[in-house]
Scaffold this active site. Structure first.
Site, short mmCIF file in Angstrom:
data_model
loop_
_atom_site.label_atom_id
_atom_site.label_comp_id
_atom_site.label_asym_id
_atom_site.label_seq_id
_atom_site.Cartn_x
_atom_site.Cartn_y
_atom_site.Cartn_z
CB SER A 70 -0.89 -0.02 1.24
OG SER A 70 -1.52 1.23 1.37
CG HIS A 117 -3.99 -1.38 -1.37
ND1 HIS A 117 -5.10 -2.09 -1.75
CD2 HIS A 117 -4.38 -0.61 -0.32
CE1 HIS A 117 -6.12 -1.80 -0.95
NE2 HIS A 117 -5.71 -0.89 -0.08
CG ASP A 172 -5.20 2.60 1.10
OD1 ASP A 172 -6.15 1.80 1.01
OD2 ASP A 172 -4.10 2.31 1.59
CG MET A 219 -8.44 7.19 2.49
SD MET A 219 -7.65 7.12 4.11
CE MET A 219 -6.83 5.52 4.00
CG HIS A 245 -9.40 0.32 -0.03
ND1 HIS A 245 -8.80 0.00 1.17
CD2 HIS A 245 -10.73 0.36 0.23
CE1 HIS A 245 -9.73 -0.15 2.11
NE2 HIS A 245 -10.90 0.08 1.56
CG MET A 281 -11.56 3.49 2.25
SD MET A 281 -9.94 3.33 3.05
CE MET A 281 -8.89 3.34 1.62
CG MET A 325 -11.51 -2.76 5.73
SD MET A 325 -10.02 -2.41 4.78
CE MET A 325 -9.04 -1.46 5.94
N GLY A 355 -8.58 4.31 7.34
CA GLY A 355 -8.23 5.71 7.48
C GLY A 355 -6.74 5.98 7.50
CG PHE A 356 -5.19 7.12 9.97
CD1 PHE A 356 -4.77 8.40 9.59
CD2 PHE A 356 -6.45 6.97 10.56
CE1 PHE A 356 -5.59 9.51 9.82
CE2 PHE A 356 -7.27 8.07 10.79
CZ PHE A 356 -6.84 9.34 10.42
N GLY A 394 -0.33 1.91 9.49
CA GLY A 394 0.38 1.72 10.76
C GLY A 394 -0.50 1.52 11.98
CG ASP A 430 -6.15 -2.84 3.56
OD1 ASP A 430 -5.02 -2.61 4.01
OD2 ASP A 430 -6.82 -1.99 2.92
N GLY A 431 -4.89 -4.10 6.66
CA GLY A 431 -4.81 -3.39 7.93
C GLY A 431 -3.98 -4.12 8.97
N GLY A 432 -2.80 -3.58 9.26
CA GLY A 432 -1.96 -4.17 10.30
C GLY A 432 -1.40 -5.52 9.94
C1 DX5 Z 1 -6.27 1.63 5.82
C2 DX5 Z 1 -5.88 1.34 4.38
C3 DX5 Z 1 -4.79 0.35 4.30
C4 DX5 Z 1 -3.48 0.82 4.87
C5 DX5 Z 1 -2.69 -0.37 5.30
O1 DX5 Z 1 -7.34 2.47 5.81
O2 DX5 Z 1 -6.99 0.82 3.69
O3 DX5 Z 1 -4.61 -0.11 2.97
O4 DX5 Z 1 -2.73 1.58 3.95
O5 DX5 Z 1 -1.58 0.03 6.02
P1 DX5 Z 1 -0.93 -0.91 7.13
O6 DX5 Z 1 -0.58 -2.21 6.46
O7 DX5 Z 1 0.26 -0.14 7.57
O8 DX5 Z 1 -1.97 -1.11 8.21
ZN ZN Z 2 -6.58 -0.13 1.74
#
Ligand code: DX5
Ligand code: ZN
Length: 215
Positions: free
Chosen positions: A7, A30, A32, A34, A63, A65, A134, A139-140, A142, A172-174
């Site tokens: 991402s 990826h 994102d 937003m 993605h 959002m 998810m 949103g973010f 990390g 996706d996420g963490g």
């Molecule tokens: C979160 C995004 C993710 C994000 C993943 O809202 O959709 O794609 O960039 O980042 P990490 O892998 O650092 O959680």
């Molecule tokens: Zn994403």
């Protein structure tokens, strides 16, 4: 073999072309998008896709959002989106949205937030090319992985076998090298990874490790 989609939200955007080169062997890239309304952050949109169009990159995994994503899907497909991810939350005409994405020639993924159950997807599963689970609130980059949300991967995997569906399962996420093995075992086909790829000394090693993972 598991697929990886780094991402770029976690990349050093002051040097996009150098960052994209680091992940050129990934299966997907990826992006994102937003809008600060659908999620509490504003990232980037079509200008980044246009910039990517001027350099080599893995196929784009976009993605969305944003509010009313239907307004933008044709533009994103035209700019090279191979996969378009749209949320079940906030999209009352999801079937129309999914159908339009497929009619435009892209793969349509439906996304569920951590608080949304798999049951919410029952009527759309026969129509989608993929489901994105998810494991953080979007949103973010990390953020901390929410283990409970990943149990949905197993359910989706079982449902796919039972019902004869063919969707891919993405997460996706963490996601990091420490939980990736378990996610692939549960049934994830595509791992979306931000910080765990771009904020390490060797993104290419992370990519190679993920791609070796087998269920
Ligand atoms: C979160 C995004 C993710 C994000 C993943 O809202 O959709 O794609 O960039 O980042 P990490 O892998 O650092 O959680
Ligand atoms: Zn994403």
């Amino acid at each position: 073999m598991a697929k990886i989609s780094p991402s770029i939200l976690a990349a050093d955007l002051s040097n996009l072309s150098r960052e994209v080169k680091k992940v050129i062997d990934a299966d997907l890239l990826h992006v994102d998008v937003m809008d600060g309304v659908f999620v509490p952050n504003i990232t980037f949109g079509t200008p980044i896709m246009e910039a990517l169009g001027r350099i080599d990159h893995p196929p784009l995994d976009v993605h969305l959002m944003i509010e009313d994503p239907g307004k933008f899907i044709a533009e994103y497909v035209q700019l090279g989106a191979r996969n378009l991810h749209v949320h079940v939350e906030g999209n009352p005409h999801l079937h129309r949205l999914i159908t339009s994405i497929k009619d435009l020639g892209a793969s349509a993924f439906v996304v569920i937030n951590p608080a949304t159950p798999v049951q919410a997807l029952e009527e759309i599963l026969p129509f989608v090319d993929g489901v994105l689970v998810m494991t953080v609130n979007p949103g973010f980059t990390g953020q901390k992985f929410i283990p409970r949300a990943s149990l949905k991967i197993e359910r989706l995997h079982r449902l796919r076998d039972e019902q004869g569906y063919s969707y891919e399962i993405a997460v996706d996420g963490g996601v990091s090298l420490s939980n990736a093995g378990e996610l692939v075992e549960r049934g994830a086909d595509i791992l979306i990874m931000g910080a765990a790829v771009f904020r390490t000394s060797s993104p290419s090693k992370v990519i190679a490790k993920i791609r070796e993972m087998k269920r």
